[in-house]
Structures are given as C-alpha cells and as structure tokens.
Write a protein that holds these residues in place. Structure first.
Motif, short mmCIF file in Angstrom:
data_model
loop_
_atom_site.label_atom_id
_atom_site.label_comp_id
_atom_site.label_asym_id
_atom_site.label_seq_id
_atom_site.Cartn_x
_atom_site.Cartn_y
_atom_site.Cartn_z
N LEU A 42 1.10 -1.77 -0.33
CA LEU A 42 -0.14 0.43 -0.10
C LEU A 42 1.07 1.44 -0.04
N SER A 43 1.92 1.40 0.55
CA SER A 43 2.80 2.08 0.80
C SER A 43 4.12 2.59 -0.12
N PHE A 44 3.99 1.35 -1.41
CA PHE A 44 5.35 1.22 -2.06
C PHE A 44 6.43 1.35 -0.96
N GLU A 45 6.88 0.22 -0.42
CA GLU A 45 7.77 0.28 0.48
C GLU A 45 8.67 -1.13 0.24
N GLY A 46 8.37 -1.69 -0.69
CA GLY A 46 8.72 -3.12 -0.38
C GLY A 46 10.35 -3.08 -0.82
N ALA A 47 11.17 -4.12 -1.25
CA ALA A 47 12.00 -3.64 -1.54
C ALA A 47 12.78 -3.53 -3.77
N GLY A 48 13.20 -2.53 -4.33
CA GLY A 48 12.76 -2.92 -5.71
C GLY A 48 11.61 -1.07 -5.66
N ASP A 49 10.25 -1.28 -4.41
CA ASP A 49 9.09 -0.26 -5.32
C ASP A 49 9.31 0.93 -5.78
N ARG A 50 10.89 1.68 -4.99
CA ARG A 50 10.70 3.11 -5.22
C ARG A 50 11.07 3.09 -6.63
N ASP A 51 12.22 1.92 -7.26
CA ASP A 51 12.21 1.99 -8.85
C ASP A 51 11.13 1.72 -9.50
N LEU A 52 9.62 0.95 -9.10
CA LEU A 52 8.56 0.83 -9.88
C LEU A 52 7.41 1.93 -9.67
N LYS A 53 7.86 2.87 -9.14
CA LYS A 53 6.72 4.02 -8.13
C LYS A 53 6.52 4.33 -9.96
N LYS A 54 7.58 5.12 -10.27
CA LYS A 54 7.64 5.94 -11.97
C LYS A 54 6.12 5.41 -12.80
N TYR A 55 6.57 3.86 -12.94
CA TYR A 55 5.80 3.68 -13.83
C TYR A 55 4.64 2.89 -13.51
N VAL A 56 4.00 2.62 -11.68
CA VAL A 56 2.60 3.37 -11.44
C VAL A 56 1.94 4.68 -11.81
N LYS A 57 3.09 5.55 -11.67
CA LYS A 57 2.27 7.12 -11.47
C LYS A 57 2.03 6.96 -13.13
N ALA A 58 2.63 6.90 -14.30
CA ALA A 58 2.83 7.18 -15.63
C ALA A 58 1.65 6.11 -15.99
N ALA A 59 1.91 4.94 -15.39
CA ALA A 59 0.28 4.35 -15.47
C ALA A 59 -1.71 4.89 -15.57
N ASP A 60 -1.16 4.88 -13.66
CA ASP A 60 -2.47 6.14 -13.35
C ASP A 60 -2.72 7.85 -14.22
N LYS A 61 -2.03 7.97 -14.86
CA LYS A 61 -1.35 9.07 -15.87
C LYS A 61 -2.91 8.61 -16.99
N LEU A 62 -1.61 7.56 -17.63
CA LEU A 62 -2.07 6.64 -18.66
C LEU A 62 -3.95 6.43 -18.37
N SER A 63 -4.33 5.70 -18.07
CA SER A 63 -5.66 5.23 -17.34
C SER A 63 -6.46 7.16 -17.48
N ALA A 64 -6.20 7.67 -16.75
CA ALA A 64 -7.09 9.01 -16.30
C ALA A 64 -6.90 9.03 -18.18
#
Length: 198
Positions: free
Chosen positions: A120-142
C-alpha cells in the motif's frame, strides 16, 4: 484467527466513483481504474526491460497498481483540482492517505500486516524504482477515460485530456512514448474500426 475485514473493505472499491466534479457519460469506479493501472504499469515495465535489458519486476508493478488507490475506500476520491490546489492541501491529503492505509492494514491479521503495508505504501524492496511506472500508468488510465468520454461527445473532458497529455509528456519516459505511439490511438476507435472480427 479472528475475522479480517481487509478484503471485504477492498471489495468496496467498486462503490467509489472517480471524476466526481465532471459530467460523465459512464461512471468509472476505482476498481475498474485500478485494474487498468495494473495492466498499464506491467506493460510500461515490460517495455522498459525490453528496451534496456534491465530486469525490473513487472508483476510487482502490476500488484502495486492494483492497490495504488486502495486508501480511497476510506478517503473517497478527492478530485484532482482540489487535491493539488495548494501545497498545504497536498501535504494534508498525503497525511490523510497514510492514515487510511494504516487503517486498512490494521484490518489484517498481525502476521500479514507488514507484507500489505509495503504494498500500500510502495515500501517493498525495489518499489521506489517501480513507482514512476505506476504513476505513469495512473495518468495513462486517466487519459484513456478522457478519450473515451470525448469519443462519446462529452466535451467536459477536453481540458483534462490536454492537461494529462502534457503531464505525461513532461515525465519524459520512453515507455510512455511507446504507449502513445503503439497503444493509445486504438482507444479513439469504435469496435468495428478496431477490426476485431476481421
């Protein structure tokens, strides 16, 4: 083990509507949105890995996409113009989101909590590297939502579309450029135009 309310609460994602300030031809809920974000995040990481030879975890990105708006079960979906109106509101809302995440996690059995807190908080190992892809995907969905509304004759979403397109281009992500070129145009087409039956 006593009853856990976590997944029963998550099932309520389908009752939380997005785009609350907009006139919608079709109401979109956060459950639908989260599925699309998960698919798009997975794709963006796949494109990244394919083009760079890296090995980021696309399945993890998809999982983070599934849960990225889970706190809105408690907070509701705060419309973007309000959420980003001022630095004070941004900071306050982040605090509210964190409290909502903690409340959801507290609904799990104790020995499950750390795993889902990390999701839920993007605090797992390596999640910070993935956060920008989820953010971009969120915007693409919008953006897809805007395109679909405009295709149905709803001009209400024209300005939102332009704003989101600019925001995505400003991210300067090659993976997003590939999505724009290879996948986005089809969302403007009818089913017949997509030649599904040919």
């Amino acid at each position: 083990m006593s009853n856990s309310h976590f997944f029963a609460m998550l099932s309520r994602m389908k009752y939380i509507s997005r785009w609350g300030l907009m006139n919608n031809t079709k109401i979109e809920n956060i459950s639908e949105h989260s599925l699309q974000v998960a698919m798009f995040a997975h794709l963006l990481v796949f494109i990244h890995n394919k083009n760079t030879g890296e090995n980021l975890n696309g399945e993890r990105a998809a999982l983070l996409g599934v849960y990225h708006d889970a706190s809105e079960i408690i907070t509701g979906d705060l419309p973007t113009p309000i959420k980003y109106y001022s630095p004070q509101i941004i900071e306050s809302y982040k605090s509210v989101e964190k409290m909502a995440e903690n409340k959801l996690v507290s609904m799990l059995p104790q020995d499950y909590q750390e795993e889902y807190k990390n999701i839920l908080s993007f605090e797992g190992a390596g999640d910070r590297d993935l956060k920008k892809y989820v953010k971009a995907a969120d915007k693409l969905s919008a953006l897809v939502k805007c395109i679909e509304e405009i295709r149905m004759g709803n001009d209400e979403f024209k300005q939102a579309k332009a704003t989101i397109e600019k925001s995505l281009k400003d991210m300067k992500m090659p993976e997003v450029d590939v999505f724009f070129k290879d996948f986005l145009p089809s969302f403007s087409l009818t089913l017949d135009e997509q030649n599904v039956n040919k």
